[in-house]
Design a protein around this motif. Sequence first.
Motif, PDB file in Angstrom:
ATOM      1  N   SER A 162       0.860  -1.168   0.000  1.00 21.23           N
ATOM      2  CA  SER A 162       0.000   0.000   0.000  1.00 21.23           C
ATOM      3  C   SER A 162       0.902   1.224   0.000  1.00 21.23           C
ATOM      4  N   LEU A 163       0.393   2.316  -0.498  1.00 18.78           N
ATOM      5  CA  LEU A 163       1.205   3.515  -0.653  1.00 18.78           C
ATOM      6  C   LEU A 163       0.488   4.704  -0.048  1.00 18.78           C
ATOM      7  N   TRP A 164       1.175   5.430   0.810  1.00 23.74           N
ATOM      8  CA  TRP A 164       0.612   6.634   1.415  1.00 23.74           C
ATOM      9  C   TRP A 164       1.739   7.607   1.709  1.00 23.74           C
ATOM     10  N   TYR A 181      -0.154  11.993  -6.843  1.00 24.44           N
ATOM     11  CA  TYR A 181      -0.307  10.743  -6.109  1.00 24.44           C
ATOM     12  C   TYR A 181      -0.737   9.612  -7.048  1.00 24.44           C
ATOM     13  N   ARG A 236       1.235   6.194  -7.675  1.00 22.77           N
ATOM     14  CA  ARG A 236       0.619   4.866  -7.516  1.00 22.77           C
ATOM     15  C   ARG A 236       0.850   4.000  -8.745  1.00 22.77           C
ATOM     16  N   GLY A 256      -3.485   9.013   1.277  1.00 22.58           N
ATOM     17  CA  GLY A 256      -3.456   7.715   0.614  1.00 22.58           C
ATOM     18  C   GLY A 256      -4.782   7.497  -0.081  1.00 22.58           C
ATOM     19  N   PRO A 257      -5.125   6.251  -0.359  1.00 18.42           N
ATOM     20  CA  PRO A 257      -6.342   5.957  -1.118  1.00 18.42           C
ATOM     21  C   PRO A 257      -7.619   6.561  -0.527  1.00 18.42           C
ATOM     22  N   ARG A 281       2.707   0.507  -8.734  1.00 14.98           N
ATOM     23  CA  ARG A 281       2.070  -0.711  -9.257  1.00 14.98           C
ATOM     24  C   ARG A 281       3.016  -1.426 -10.230  1.00 14.98           C
TER      25      ARG A 281
END
Length: 121
Positions: free
Chosen positions: A19-21, A102, A106, A31-32, A110
């Motif tokens: 996960s990316l933040w 962002y 992402r 983040g998401p 990915r």
Amino acid sequence: MKNQMKDILTNGEFRVNGSLWLEGNGTRFFGPGPVELLQLIDETGSINQAAKKMGMSYKKAWEIVNRLNEIVGSPLVITATGGEKGGGSAISEEAKQLIDWYMSLRERFRKFMEQETAKLR
């Protein structure tokens, strides 16, 4: 190293995931979830409507908005009260730029995970 990993990971299909933040002042803040909230505020013109679409309480949405504004140091969400239409909310140009950056980050993340997963096979 690749052959060693194949020897170790023999049972099942494995993949690299994550996960990316962003963190600021030691706090995870972007983040998401916050991205989706900002996008929905932009779409609906309302923090309340955005929260409802996410299945989130209005209080929680306000906490996220306040944390974003505080950590970034400039308002990402601009609110208006009263008036003929009862006020509303909009996201700033800085918020739109941050969302775009962002989303690009992402995509690169990915691709990195896909490349690392391919090395496991």
